[in-house]
Motif scaffolding. Structure first.
Motif, PDB file in Angstrom:
ATOM      1  N   GLU A   1      31.287  -3.793 -28.640  1.00 16.94           N
ATOM      2  CA  GLU A   1      30.298  -4.369 -27.726  1.00 16.94           C
ATOM      3  C   GLU A   1      28.932  -3.697 -27.898  1.00 16.94           C
ATOM      4  OE1 GLU A   1      29.378  -4.663 -22.932  1.00 16.94           O
ATOM      5  OE2 GLU A   1      31.368  -4.065 -23.595  1.00 16.94           O
ATOM      6  N   CYS A   2      28.930  -2.369 -27.978  1.00 15.94           N
ATOM      7  CA  CYS A   2      27.660  -1.645 -28.134  1.00 15.94           C
ATOM      8  C   CYS A   2      26.966  -2.017 -29.436  1.00 15.94           C
ATOM      9  CB  CYS A   2      27.894  -0.136 -28.080  1.00 15.94           C
ATOM     10  SG  CYS A   2      28.325   0.478 -26.441  1.00 15.94           S
ATOM     11  N   LEU A   3      27.720  -2.088 -30.527  1.00 16.20           N
ATOM     12  CA  LEU A   3      27.124  -2.435 -31.812  1.00 16.20           C
ATOM     13  C   LEU A   3      26.607  -3.872 -31.821  1.00 16.20           C
ATOM     14  CD1 LEU A   3      29.640  -0.661 -34.211  1.00 16.20           C
ATOM     15  CD2 LEU A   3      27.234  -0.054 -33.895  1.00 16.20           C
ATOM     16  N   LEU A   4      27.386  -4.798 -31.268  1.00 22.56           N
ATOM     17  CA  LEU A   4      26.956  -6.193 -31.231  1.00 22.56           C
ATOM     18  C   LEU A   4      25.692  -6.375 -30.399  1.00 22.56           C
ATOM     19  CD1 LEU A   4      30.370  -8.060 -30.839  1.00 22.56           C
ATOM     20  CD2 LEU A   4      28.794  -8.243 -32.784  1.00 22.56           C
ATOM     21  N   GLU A   5      25.568  -5.592 -29.319  1.00 26.36           N
ATOM     22  CA  GLU A   5      24.417  -5.731 -28.429  1.00 26.36           C
ATOM     23  C   GLU A   5      23.283  -4.768 -28.775  1.00 26.36           C
ATOM     24  OE1 GLU A   5      25.487  -5.838 -24.297  1.00 26.36           O
ATOM     25  OE2 GLU A   5      27.260  -7.065 -24.706  1.00 26.36           O
ATOM     26  N   GLY A   6      23.507  -3.877 -29.743  1.00 26.29           N
ATOM     27  CA  GLY A   6      22.469  -2.927 -30.134  1.00 26.29           C
ATOM     28  C   GLY A   6      22.199  -1.888 -29.060  1.00 26.29           C
ATOM     29  N   LEU A   7      23.243  -1.447 -28.375  1.00 29.02           N
ATOM     30  CA  LEU A   7      23.084  -0.498 -27.273  1.00 29.02           C
ATOM     31  C   LEU A   7      23.517   0.905 -27.682  1.00 29.02           C
ATOM     32  CD1 LEU A   7      24.476  -2.615 -24.301  1.00 29.02           C
ATOM     33  CD2 LEU A   7      22.084  -2.082 -24.806  1.00 29.02           C
ATOM     34  N   ASP A   8      22.564   1.825 -27.738  1.00 28.49           N
ATOM     35  CA  ASP A   8      22.903   3.233 -27.910  1.00 28.49           C
ATOM     36  C   ASP A   8      23.031   3.837 -26.511  1.00 28.49           C
ATOM     37  OD1 ASP A   8      20.285   3.446 -27.025  1.00 28.49           O
ATOM     38  OD2 ASP A   8      19.513   4.255 -28.900  1.00 28.49           O
ATOM     39  N   GLU A   9      23.145   5.163 -26.413  1.00 27.48           N
ATOM     40  CA  GLU A   9      23.351   5.794 -25.106  1.00 27.48           C
ATOM     41  C   GLU A   9      22.168   5.547 -24.170  1.00 27.48           C
ATOM     42  OE1 GLU A   9      24.162   9.634 -26.765  1.00 27.48           O
ATOM     43  OE2 GLU A   9      26.318   9.373 -26.491  1.00 27.48           O
TER      44      GLU A   9
END
Length: 196
Positions: A159-167
């Protein structure tokens, strides 16, 4: 962090096993105060050898790296992930990764795909002449020759990679909830609130 969904293109058929972070980015490159330019130092010792795979013209700008078992072992330097990104690599495919490298790769938007050795061997063969496609949404690696390999990934990481979300992105996505909590905290426990 740039989102990862489908990455298609030439894949560098490196294949070496037990590549440690000092091979990925030598220690003398760690003195920088910026991530910019670290790609120049990526695989510096390997690239010093004539005819190395990294400097072959057909792999210039390749977004995928195919490596051997235990990729990213050694020290915990995050610079290894930064150097790969600066070189344009968005996906690394290998039979296994060191835990620290895998975590650093994820936190910086690099997809680490684990596949069995025989599938990696097939991709190394295809990569010599043809592109490879990595589809994170469907968790597949495909080739123009009807090869289709599936891989596992932690749902949170996906999910984080697909949405481009880092910490930082994850925190900012919860900005309103954090604000409401802090408002309640100031009302319920004013002695904890910082002085204005």
């Amino acid at each position: 962090m740039q989102a990862v969904d489908t990455v298609e293109g030439r894949a560098i058929p490196f294949g070496a096993k037990n590549v440690d972070t000092d091979v990925i980015i030598p220690a003398h490159w760690l003195k920088t105060v910026t991530r910019d330019g670290l790609g120049e130092g990526a695989f510096e010792t390997v690239r010093a050898e004539p005819g190395n795979v990294f400097d072959r013209p057909e792999f210039a700008g390749a977004p995928i790296l195919i490596a051997g078992d235990n990729f990213g072992c050694g020290s915990s330097r995050e610079h290894a992930a930064w150097a790969l990104l600066d070189r344009g690599i968005r996906v690394v495919i290998a039979p296994s990764f060191s835990d620290i490298f895998s975590g650093n790769a994820f936190k910086n938007g690099i997809l680490a795909v684990e596949l069995p050795q025989e599938q990696v061997d097939r991709l190394l063969e295809v990569a010599e002449s043809d592109p490879v496609t990595v589809d994170l949404e469907n968790q597949t690696v495909t080739t123009p020759f009807q090869d289709r390999f599936t891989f596992e990934i932690d749902p949170f990481r996906k999910e984080c990679l697909l949405e481009g979300l880092d910490e930082i992105g994850l925190t900012l996505a919860r900005d309103e909830a954090i604000g409401r909590f802090e408002d309640r905290l100031r009302a319920d426990r004013p002695w904890l609130a910082p002085a204005a």
